[in-house]
Scaffold this motif. Structure first.
Motif, PDB file in Angstrom:
ATOM      1  N   ASN A  31      -0.059 -11.584  -3.183  1.00  0.00           N
ATOM      2  CA  ASN A  31       1.399 -11.660  -3.332  1.00  0.00           C
ATOM      3  C   ASN A  31       1.971 -10.359  -2.796  1.00  0.00           C
ATOM      4  N   LEU A  32       2.350 -10.374  -1.531  1.00  0.00           N
ATOM      5  CA  LEU A  32       2.816  -9.180  -0.828  1.00  0.00           C
ATOM      6  C   LEU A  32       4.334  -9.252  -0.689  1.00  0.00           C
ATOM      7  N   HIS A  33       5.033  -8.310  -1.300  1.00  0.00           N
ATOM      8  CA  HIS A  33       6.495  -8.360  -1.298  1.00  0.00           C
ATOM      9  C   HIS A  33       7.036  -6.986  -1.675  1.00  0.00           C
ATOM     10  N   LEU A  38       2.518  -0.815   0.736  1.00  0.00           N
ATOM     11  CA  LEU A  38       1.716  -1.632  -0.166  1.00  0.00           C
ATOM     12  C   LEU A  38       0.456  -2.136   0.535  1.00  0.00           C
ATOM     13  N   LEU A  39       0.586  -2.517   1.798  1.00  0.00           N
ATOM     14  CA  LEU A  39      -0.589  -2.953   2.555  1.00  0.00           C
ATOM     15  C   LEU A  39      -1.632  -1.840   2.649  1.00  0.00           C
ATOM     16  N   GLN A  40      -1.167  -0.615   2.827  1.00  0.00           N
ATOM     17  CA  GLN A  40      -2.102   0.511   2.875  1.00  0.00           C
ATOM     18  C   GLN A  40      -2.842   0.663   1.547  1.00  0.00           C
ATOM     19  N   GLN A  41      -2.112   0.513   0.435  1.00  0.00           N
ATOM     20  CA  GLN A  41      -2.749   0.627  -0.870  1.00  0.00           C
ATOM     21  C   GLN A  41      -3.752  -0.507  -1.088  1.00  0.00           C
ATOM     22  N   ILE A  42      -3.397  -1.709  -0.654  1.00  0.00           N
ATOM     23  CA  ILE A  42      -4.318  -2.840  -0.764  1.00  0.00           C
ATOM     24  C   ILE A  42      -5.559  -2.590   0.089  1.00  0.00           C
ATOM     25  N   ASP A  43      -5.338  -2.073   1.305  1.00  0.00           N
ATOM     26  CA  ASP A  43      -6.453  -1.786   2.198  1.00  0.00           C
ATOM     27  C   ASP A  43      -7.396  -0.762   1.571  1.00  0.00           C
ATOM     28  N   HIS A  44      -6.832   0.247   0.910  1.00  0.00           N
ATOM     29  CA  HIS A  44      -7.662   1.250   0.246  1.00  0.00           C
ATOM     30  C   HIS A  44      -8.455   0.615  -0.899  1.00  0.00           C
ATOM     31  N   ALA A  45      -7.801  -0.272  -1.661  1.00  0.00           N
ATOM     32  CA  ALA A  45      -8.498  -0.926  -2.771  1.00  0.00           C
ATOM     33  C   ALA A  45      -9.635  -1.799  -2.248  1.00  0.00           C
ATOM     34  N   MET A  46      -9.383  -2.520  -1.159  1.00  0.00           N
ATOM     35  CA  MET A  46     -10.437  -3.336  -0.551  1.00  0.00           C
ATOM     36  C   MET A  46     -11.574  -2.450  -0.051  1.00  0.00           C
ATOM     37  N   HIS A  47     -11.199  -1.333   0.563  1.00  0.00           N
ATOM     38  CA  HIS A  47     -12.203  -0.406   1.084  1.00  0.00           C
ATOM     39  C   HIS A  47     -13.076   0.122  -0.049  1.00  0.00           C
ATOM     40  N   ASP A  48     -12.444   0.490  -1.181  1.00  0.00           N
ATOM     41  CA  ASP A  48     -13.193   1.002  -2.321  1.00  0.00           C
ATOM     42  C   ASP A  48     -14.191  -0.040  -2.837  1.00  0.00           C
ATOM     43  N   ALA A  49     -13.797  -1.331  -2.715  1.00  0.00           N
ATOM     44  CA  ALA A  49     -14.669  -2.404  -3.192  1.00  0.00           C
ATOM     45  C   ALA A  49     -15.692  -2.831  -2.148  1.00  0.00           C
ATOM     46  N   LEU A 105       0.622  -6.240  -7.183  1.00  0.00           N
ATOM     47  CA  LEU A 105      -0.167  -5.251  -6.451  1.00  0.00           C
ATOM     48  C   LEU A 105       0.532  -3.910  -6.292  1.00  0.00           C
ATOM     49  N   TRP A 106       1.815  -3.837  -6.693  1.00  0.00           N
ATOM     50  CA  TRP A 106       2.485  -2.539  -6.724  1.00  0.00           C
ATOM     51  C   TRP A 106       1.963  -1.689  -7.889  1.00  0.00           C
ATOM     52  N   THR A 107       1.273  -2.317  -8.836  1.00  0.00           N
ATOM     53  CA  THR A 107       0.815  -1.610 -10.033  1.00  0.00           C
ATOM     54  C   THR A 107      -0.671  -1.290  -9.960  1.00  0.00           C
ATOM     55  N   ASP A 108      -1.072  -0.264 -10.719  1.00  0.00           N
ATOM     56  CA  ASP A 108      -2.497   0.070 -10.808  1.00  0.00           C
ATOM     57  C   ASP A 108      -3.278  -1.101 -11.388  1.00  0.00           C
ATOM     58  N   GLU A 109      -2.676  -1.813 -12.348  1.00  0.00           N
ATOM     59  CA  GLU A 109      -3.352  -2.934 -12.977  1.00  0.00           C
ATOM     60  C   GLU A 109      -3.616  -4.053 -11.978  1.00  0.00           C
ATOM     61  N   GLY A 110      -2.624  -4.347 -11.120  1.00  0.00           N
ATOM     62  CA  GLY A 110      -2.807  -5.379 -10.112  1.00  0.00           C
ATOM     63  C   GLY A 110      -3.936  -5.045  -9.160  1.00  0.00           C
ATOM     64  N   THR A 133       0.802 -15.011   0.197  1.00  0.00           N
ATOM     65  CA  THR A 133       1.059 -16.362  -0.289  1.00  0.00           C
ATOM     66  C   THR A 133       2.159 -16.464  -1.345  1.00  0.00           C
ATOM     67  N   GLY A 134       2.936 -15.409  -1.573  1.00  0.00           N
ATOM     68  CA  GLY A 134       3.998 -15.613  -2.549  1.00  0.00           C
ATOM     69  C   GLY A 134       4.615 -14.342  -3.075  1.00  0.00           C
ATOM     70  N   VAL A 135       5.473 -14.516  -4.089  1.00  0.00           N
ATOM     71  CA  VAL A 135       6.186 -13.413  -4.718  1.00  0.00           C
ATOM     72  C   VAL A 135       5.948 -13.490  -6.223  1.00  0.00           C
ATOM     73  N   THR A 136       6.552 -12.567  -6.970  1.00  0.00           N
ATOM     74  CA  THR A 136       6.372 -12.556  -8.413  1.00  0.00           C
ATOM     75  C   THR A 136       7.279 -13.577  -9.091  1.00  0.00           C
ATOM     76  N   TYR A 137       6.956 -13.858 -10.336  1.00  0.00           N
ATOM     77  CA  TYR A 137       7.736 -14.788 -11.149  1.00  0.00           C
ATOM     78  C   TYR A 137       9.180 -14.309 -11.289  1.00  0.00           C
ATOM     79  N   ASP A 138       9.372 -12.979 -11.333  1.00  0.00           N
ATOM     80  CA  ASP A 138      10.701 -12.425 -11.577  1.00  0.00           C
ATOM     81  C   ASP A 138      11.598 -12.438 -10.335  1.00  0.00           C
ATOM     82  N   TYR A 139      11.021 -12.681  -9.179  1.00  0.00           N
ATOM     83  CA  TYR A 139      11.782 -12.603  -7.928  1.00  0.00           C
ATOM     84  C   TYR A 139      12.969 -13.563  -7.934  1.00  0.00           C
TER      85      TYR A 139
END
Length: 546
Positions: A352-354, A368-379, A325-330, A388-394
């Motif tokens: 996956n918030l980290h 990151l939460l603010q960006q997620i909130d904006h994405a939810m708002h847009d939708a 979710l740090w990425t535009d693609e996420g 619920t977790g972290v990335t595979y690379d963590y």
């Protein structure tokens, strides 16, 4: 004529009362001037700041006052405000609003013109903030590392909400059935021998051995459990790509979705009333875990939600966790899942918030939460959120030193409390059981680490409390690197937890300050005016009842 707000509050001695006024129209006039100067319409400004046009109109006409200074900054910055203008807006916002003050009776007389001088108003407003929010007279931080790469934003909020112990979750990545030997509030099963491929090795054949052990362990510990679905059996998707695990499981959805229905029904029937929640899929936008289409994922979510609720209506359905979710693609995947009405079929959105990296301050998750909130708002959706977790690379990142581990583990949960303003209701630390992670809470068979014991102490502080407010820096009258969350106990005593995201700072103990407690269990008395040193290790400041 200016709109004037009159408030009554106790003075420094606790005797009698004082009156302070703030002019809301001055703030709105400044905002309107900035908006006009920018040349943007309300619609243009709304799109740029993720705020509705009607809300902006109310702010600029003085009908309502922005709820926090962060909102003021966002609007003013979008309009090109200077640093001097931002400072002036902070003064006007403080004068225009203070939720903890009580309106004066209508027949009360306003203070004299002399008392309404800007100097008097600013002093009175700061005293009010001092009492109502435990804001303090604070010095510039003693040391402040200006080389930190991340921009850390700290919006402030105020609302009352019981602190739910289930927020303090961990992901149990062990087949043993043992539970943490330190205090937690909930448990999630993943990387624990409970993938679909292990639970259903052949069509119509189920093996509940490991899951029985885990669920029984959680029940004995009194912990609500969440089971994560993922890892399609090879027999159900023989041509699908393999997952990173060595069990032959596939990342593709099953060729026949009716096999998915049958699996979900079998699990929920077996553990009806014993498993609290079901997470539909893990890392749903990481091809190593899920390589199907978003459309199929939505359909799997719809089917799973229907089956779970039919078998166990009390169970919680958690939508597939979205990673990256740090990425535009996420965030694009999140928006697309929402546009396809995926969130209509579950009770909770899995995220996956980290931090980007394990060494980054946990407070970067607020941005990151603010960006997620904006994405939810847009939708157009605003579901309850679970982390619920972290990335595979963590898991491949370097381990943190003990002090950093203590600080970051406790602040991981404090950020979750902070995130309740964005509908974040639960967070699962990854993980419990393993010893090869940046932060280890407890390895299976070993004792809790100092980081785990600090998390336990934090939960003791917050047991049976109600959250009251959270904020950061200048918006709440503290040094810019200081964060604070406030709580009340059942007997209405006020608690404040403070920490920094970088460096240290000094603050002054407020009126009624009684004690400062540390995560190692030690404490020391406080008197009003005492210096309280704040660092990256959270401290608890307790206050006597006024």
């Amino acid at each position: 004529m200016s709109d004037t707000y009159w408030f009554r509050y106790a003075d420094d001695s606790g005797k009698g009362s004082m009156i302070v006024s703030g002019t809301g129209s001055e703030l709105s006039e400044h905002l309107a001037e900035l908006k006009d100067r920018s040349g943007m319409s309300y619609s243009d400004l709304g799109r740029k700041t993720h705020t509705s046009s009607s809300t902006l109109h109310r702010y600029c006409t003085g009908k309502t006052v922005p709820p926090d200074y962060e909102t003021v900054v966002r609007l003013a910055t979008a309009c090109g405000a200077t640093d001097h203008e931002l400072a002036d807006l902070l003064r006007l916002w403080r004068l225009a609003t203070d939720p903890d003050t009580m309106p004066i009776e209508q027949n009360s007389e306003p203070v004299s013109g002399k008392d309404r001088s800007p100097r008097h108003l600013l002093k009175a407003a700061m005293v009010l903030l001092f009492i109502a929010l435990l804001a303090v007279t604070a010095s510039v931080p003693r040391t402040l590392n200006t080389g930190v790469a991340q921009h850390i934003d700290g919006p402030s909020w105020q609302k009352e909400s019981r602190v739910d112990p289930r927020l303090f979750g961990v992901t149990a990545s062990s087949r043993s059935g043992s539970m943490p030997a330190f205090r937690i509030g909930s448990v999630r099963f993943w990387d624990s021998g409970t993938r679909w491929a292990g639970l259903q090795p052949q069509p119509g054949v189920y093996d509940w051995t490991v899951l029985d052990r885990l669920v029984s362990g959680a029940e004995q510990a009194g912990l609500p459990a969440t089971l994560v679905f993922g890892g399609t059996p090879a027999w159900a998707a023989p041509n699908g790509p393999k997952t990173p695990y060595g069990d032959g499981s596939r990342s593709a959805p099953p060729d026949d979705l009716s096999t998915w229905d049958d699996f979900v029904r079998a699990v929920v029937t077996e553990y009806r009333g014993r498993i609290e929640a079901y997470e539909v899929w893990v890392h749903a936008n990481d091809a190593r875990y899920y390589s199907g289409s978003i459309e199929t994922l939505v359909e799997m979510t719809r089917r799973a939600g229907h089956v779970v609720k039919a078998v166990d209506p009390a169970a919680v359905v958690v939508c597939p966790s979205i990673a990256g979710l740090w990425t535009d693609e996420g965030r694009r995947v999140l928006r697309r899942f929402a546009e396809l009405r995926g969130y209509d079929h579950c009770d909770v959105a899995g995220l996956n918030l980290h931090q980007r990296r394990a060494l980054d301050p946990p407070e970067t998750m607020v941005d990151l939460l603010q960006q997620i909130d904006h994405a939810m708002h847009d939708a157009g959706v605003h579901p309850t959120l679970w982390n619920t977790g972290v990335t595979y690379d963590y898991v491949a990142e370097e381990p943190l030193g003990e002090r950093h581990a203590i600080d970051y583990a406790t602040r991981f949960y404090l950020v979750a409390l902070y995130g309740s303003n964005f509908s974040l209701a639960r967070t699962y630390f990854y993980n419990w059981g393993s010893r090869r992670l940046p932060i280890v809470l407890q390895a299976v068979g070993g004792p809790p680490t100092q980081a785990a014991l600090a998390v336990e102490e934090l939960q003791r502080w917050l047991s049976h409390t109600t959250s009251h407010s959270c904020g950061q820096g200048l918006a709440i009258g503290l040094p810019s690197n200081v964060w604070q969350c406030q709580f009340t106990t059942t007997n209405r005593r006020l608690l404040a937890i403070r920490w920094t995201h970088v460096g240290t700072a000094t603050t002054t103990a407020a009126f009624h300050a009684e004690e400062v407690r540390h995560l190692d269990g030690t404490s020391s008395p406080l008197r009003p005016g005492d210096i309280v040193h704040i660092s990256g290790t959270p401290v608890l400041i307790t206050h006597r009842q006024p």
